[in-house]
Write an enzyme that holds these catalytic residues in place. Structure first.
Site, PDB file in Angstrom:
ATOM      1  N   ASP A   1      -3.079  -3.070   3.289  1.00 48.95           N
ATOM      2  CA  ASP A   1      -3.460  -3.086   4.704  1.00 48.95           C
ATOM      3  C   ASP A   1      -4.672  -3.979   4.913  1.00 48.95           C
ATOM      4  OD1 ASP A   1      -1.412  -1.338   5.113  1.00 48.95           O
ATOM      5  OD2 ASP A   1      -2.673   0.449   5.274  1.00 48.95           O
TER       6      ASP A   1
ATOM      7  N   GLU B   1       0.813  -1.222   0.000  1.00 45.16           N
ATOM      8  CA  GLU B   1       0.000   0.000   0.000  1.00 45.16           C
ATOM      9  C   GLU B   1       0.841   1.263   0.000  1.00 45.16           C
ATOM     10  OE1 GLU B   1      -3.819   1.740   2.507  1.00 45.16           O
ATOM     11  OE2 GLU B   1      -3.589  -0.397   2.110  1.00 45.16           O
TER      12      GLU B   1
ATOM     13  N   ASP C   1      -7.596  -4.212   6.256  1.00 38.37           N
ATOM     14  CA  ASP C   1      -8.894  -3.717   6.681  1.00 38.37           C
ATOM     15  C   ASP C   1      -9.754  -3.604   5.425  1.00 38.37           C
ATOM     16  OD1 ASP C   1      -7.825  -1.531   5.381  1.00 38.37           O
ATOM     17  OD2 ASP C   1      -7.636  -0.300   7.164  1.00 38.37           O
TER      18      ASP C   1
ATOM     19  N   TYR D   1       0.245  -2.351  13.001  1.00 38.53           N
ATOM     20  CA  TYR D   1      -0.739  -1.595  12.232  1.00 38.53           C
ATOM     21  C   TYR D   1      -1.656  -0.804  13.172  1.00 38.53           C
ATOM     22  CZ  TYR D   1      -4.046  -0.554   8.507  1.00 38.53           C
ATOM     23  OH  TYR D   1      -4.845   0.087   7.598  1.00 38.53           O
TER      24      TYR D   1
END
Length: 865
Positions: free
Chosen positions: A115, A11, A117, A330
């Protein structure tokens, strides 16, 4: 046969570097393109492969409406609920889409390191689209790596447990983006258009609505209203004092307080008359204060605001930086429960080398750390923990504050609970009951590493049941009830989390939005005080449709989006259902906007009562008022018309000169900044461009912003092609700009530091110093077609021979003038530059003319620059 090529996409560039460094053991080559690409050979799923590791920079695409829906003056906001939406590159200059497409050529496998999520899952599918891979393609496989830190063990673990990307979670993000775009833009456009320029002291550039932003503001205004409507009451409380072994002790009344003075005085008199307290009970209780569970995003943001002084947006930026640098795990997580595989010993061993808390950690290791409390496993990421040892010198003061707290919280979560003995002594006198409480800490536990949570010690003398104690004095304390304070950021974050407003990733953005849009102001103690505009907006929603500012609807939306993420609801049905609800609310809101307007009218001044007289209207010849609040504008009370002006600068009257086209007095606008452009403009021409077909850089849009908005949206004098007006482009344009397709125009009020500036870009040309006057002529240079300048030098500084002061020439072709000019923010201004010899081209413009053809020939043509 060449080994298969594996493309890995992270990312952020820093994450890509960490992944490549671990997998290649530091032996890799790097090439710099849009984002760096790290290449090395290694093994992938048991076979030899060539790796290419690169990254995106956040979301590749952003969601917006097609161009035909962008014009506020044409599109009814109601139409936006059914409008098509398009995805375009979020950062076209970075060329991420092209970069991924090129790097994916010849690759047989794609591993996504985004990431972990929902947003990261959404970016996964953006990457898949850009690279040309397909989820179900057996020949070119797509894999998903799930990791919570860039530590070597976590990267290697992720490589050994590759999974498939989750399309349902990606669709949940698509749903939220579409709902927020359509609802937010529809309400925002209508509100802004309705209130734009209507009130003098209202900053009405953009009056925005957001499905998350507005309920967030609603919490702040609700607290404000509680404060505003609060009526303090007096109360009284008995405070008996006793002296034991020279130590004075104040007792607490079981009644706490009374709101009737006469009754309170009666009890005071009874206690004084009796004067002897009897100890009726002495109790001791072992109590404990539990260590914290793991640290999640919301708790980090709350501590950052309440204890460290960082706003949520700033705190997240610092935490993200620490993560990308490999110092913490994170930082966007809802979980407070550690996974069973978490390496507590390894993390403690790493922290043991720190000089500040190393001895504490070593004691934990020797005595045995405690198993953390059970927390919540949200299924996303583990709690936020330190990954690598750091010092303040390495991180800087602000980032160190966040890192320091993350370390303290982790250590606290594996420390013993704080234990203490609580002693309560109860007394009676004259039928009234009082008590005192003491506390003695027996085990400091986690509070020794988190000292702000320490249990305060309070020692009491020894008392025995039945013991008699004389009262030394009885005070009657008088106090007043006080209202709650304004919401702190920490309290607001708790309310948002409790009511399902936003996510751990978006909460900081929503709070930042209501601050930036001047709906609330952050004051001492990071408390959020709503402005008049913020209060009036919420009160307006409340009197029309309270649902628009209550958290209930947003909470319902988030529940539906979660069902999409879990694969339990259809993406398109959820979106259509939610949009249909808001469409009905929008229609109802539009019909009753007068209710909100009545509140605005009570809070903000009418245009006729605002501003100061500045310039004459060309229609009625009466003075118009200049309204300096954003957006800047002129208001003619006689004609009842508003004329918007360029923003982010100052406005003055220009020597009482008038526009030859409409008789409006000209204004001088000076852009903000030391080298800002200064140019004349006619208020009427600026709002009603007299000529079509001119692409302008400076314009006024429906929302009053000053910027690049397309063709014919606004026309200052330096863009006007009128052939006779001495302030127009024809009269003041000198030559072509060396940087763009614009024209260098003489700044009319720049004396004594005369200059030219481009009417399209930031190119600036400084003219000869020491000139008394510089002006354009009607003559053009026969070589390059530039306007001939007339320069009148001062007698004492003239560069001319024999003391002459007047010189006429072309700044490109005249050796003297060309040697005296200086270009700033542009290319070299040489005599043989590209602009010379290209002429000024030809342009054809159609004048609309506002009355009997004063604009001249409607098909006039002239030699453009």
């Amino acid at each position: 046969m060449a080994p298969p090529v594996v493309l890995m996409v992270a990312e952020k560039p820093s994450i890509a570097l960490s992944i490549a460094s671990v997998l290649s053991c530091g032996r890799m080559s790097t090439k710099k393109v849009s984002t760096e690409v790290h290449e090395f050979d290694g093994k992938f799923l048991g076979f030899h492969a060539h790796y290419k590791v690169t990254s995106v920079i956040g979301h590749i695409f952003s969601v917006d409406f097609p161009p035909k829906y962008q014009d506020w003056t044409v599109i009814d906001p109601m139409d936006l609920f059914q409008a098509q939406i398009v995805k375009s590159e979020a950062n076209p200059k970075a060329h991420i889409r092209r970069h991924l497409s090129q790097e994916a050529r010849g690759c047989g496998h794609l591993v996504l390191w985004l990431d972990c999520d929902r947003e990261g899952e959404n970016i996964c599918f953006e990457v898949i689209e850009c690279t040309g891979f397909h989820i179900n393609d057996a020949r070119r496989r797509v894999y998903r790596a799930r990791f919570s830190s860039v530590a070597e063990k976590d990267i290697l673990k992720a490589m050994g447990n590759l999974i498939q990307p989750n399309r349902d979670e990606a669709l949940a993000v698509d749903a939220r983006q579409e709902i927020d775009l359509k609802v937010g833009v529809a309400f925002t456009r209508f509100q802004t258009s309705f209130f734009q320029g209507k009130y003098g002291n209202l900053d009405s550039r953009v009056i925005s609505y957001g499905p998350c932003q507005t309920p967030t503001l609603g919490f702040c205004v609700q607290r404000y209203l509680q404060i505003a409507t609060f009526r303090p009451e007096k109360f009284w409380a008995l405070q008996p004092h006793i002296i034991i072994d020279g130590y004075e002790l104040q007792l607490e009344w079981e009644r706490h307080r009374l709101f009737d003075l006469d009754i309170a005085m009666m009890f005071q008199k009874l206690v004084i008359q009796d004067g002897i307290l009897e100890v009726i009970d002495v109790s001791q209780k072992q109590e404990s204060k539990g260590r914290p569970s793991g640290l999640n995003t919301v708790n980090l943001l709350k501590v950052a605001s309440s204890a460290l002084g960082f706003g949520p947006q700033m705190a997240m930026q610092l935490a993200e930086r620490l993560y990308t640098q490999g110092f913490i795990s994170y930082p966007r997580t809802e979980s407070t429960a550690y996974p069973s595989s978490f390496d507590f010993k390894g993390t403690l061993g790493m922290l043991a080398n720190n000089s500040m808390w190393g001895s504490y950690v070593q004691r934990l290791i020797v005595e045995g750390y405690h198993k953390p409390r059970l927390g919540t496993d949200a299924g996303d990421h583990p709690p936020i923990t330190p990954i690598r040892l750091a010092t303040e010198d390495m991180l800087g003061k602000d980032a160190w504050s966040i890192y320091h707290y993350v370390c303290q919280h982790f250590l606290g979560s594996v420390s013993p609970d704080c234990k203490y003995v609580r002693t309560k002594v109860e007394f009676s006198v004259a039928g009234e009951f009082f008590h005192c409480i003491g506390q003695h800490v027996t085990v400091e536990g986690f509070t020794s590493i988190m000292p702000w949570l320490v249990v305060s010690e309070k020692n009491l003398p020894q008392f025995k049941k039945g013991e008699k104690v004389e009262v030394s004095k009885v005070d009657l304390f008088e106090g007043k009830t006080v209202p709650p304070d304004y919401l702190s950021e920490s309290e607001l974050i708790s309310l948002m989390e409790r009511n399902g407003i936003g996510t751990d990733a978006s909460i900081p953005t929503h709070i930042n939005n209501i601050c930036e849009r001047n709906y609330v102001q952050v004051q001492a103690g990071r408390r959020l005080v709503p402005t008049t505009l913020g209060i009036t907006l919420i009160r307006g929603y409340q009197c029309i449709d309270p649902d628009l500012c209550l958290p209930d609807i947003r909470s319902f939306i988030e529940q539906q989006i979660t069902l999409i993420a879990k694969g339990q609801a259809d993406h398109s049905r959820v979106v259509q259902h939610v949009l249909q609800q808001f469409k009905q609310k929008y229609s109802y809101f539009v019909k009753r906007i007068d209710n909100m307007d009545a509140l605005f009218e009570a809070q903000f001044s009418q245009l006729v009562d605002s501003g100061r007289a500045l310039s004459k209207c060309g229609k009625c010849l009466r003075y118009m008022k200049y309204i300096s609040t954003q957006p800047q504008r002129l208001y003619c009370g006689t004609c009842e018309e508003v004329y918007y002006l360029p923003q982010k600068g100052t406005i003055k009257l220009y020597k009482e000169l008038t526009c030859p086209l409409d008789n409006f007095e000209l204004l001088i606008f000076s852009m903000a900044g030391p080298e800002g452009k200064t140019f004349p403009l006619c208020p009427y021409c600026y709002n009603n461009p007299p000529f079509e077909g001119i692409e302008t850089l400076f314009s006024t849009s429906k929302n009053g912003n000053f910027g690049k908005l397309g063709k014919g949206a606004g026309m200052p004098c330096f863009l006007c092609p009128h052939p006779t007006c001495r302030h127009s482009l024809i009269a003041q344009g000198v030559c072509a700009c060396p940087e763009c397709s614009g024209t260098l125009v003489l700044d009319p009020v720049s004396a004594p530091k005369w200059r030219l500036y481009c009417n399209m870009c930031n190119c600036l040309v400084l003219l000869p110093l020491g000139a008394h006057r510089i002006g354009t002529t009607r003559e053009r240079c026969p070589e390059c077609d530039s306007m001939i300048l007339e320069v009148d030098f001062n007698k004492n500084t003239t560069p001319l021979e024999d003391g002459a002061t007047l010189h006429i020439g072309c700044i490109l072709c005249d050796d003297l003038l060309h040697s005296l000019v200086e270009v700033k923010h542009g290319k070299s201004f040489f005599k043989r530059m590209g602009a010379r010899g290209r002429g000024r081209g030809r342009g054809s413009y159609r004048g609309r003319g506002r009355s009997s053809g004063r604009r001249g020939d409607p098909k006039m043509s002239f030699r453009d620059f």
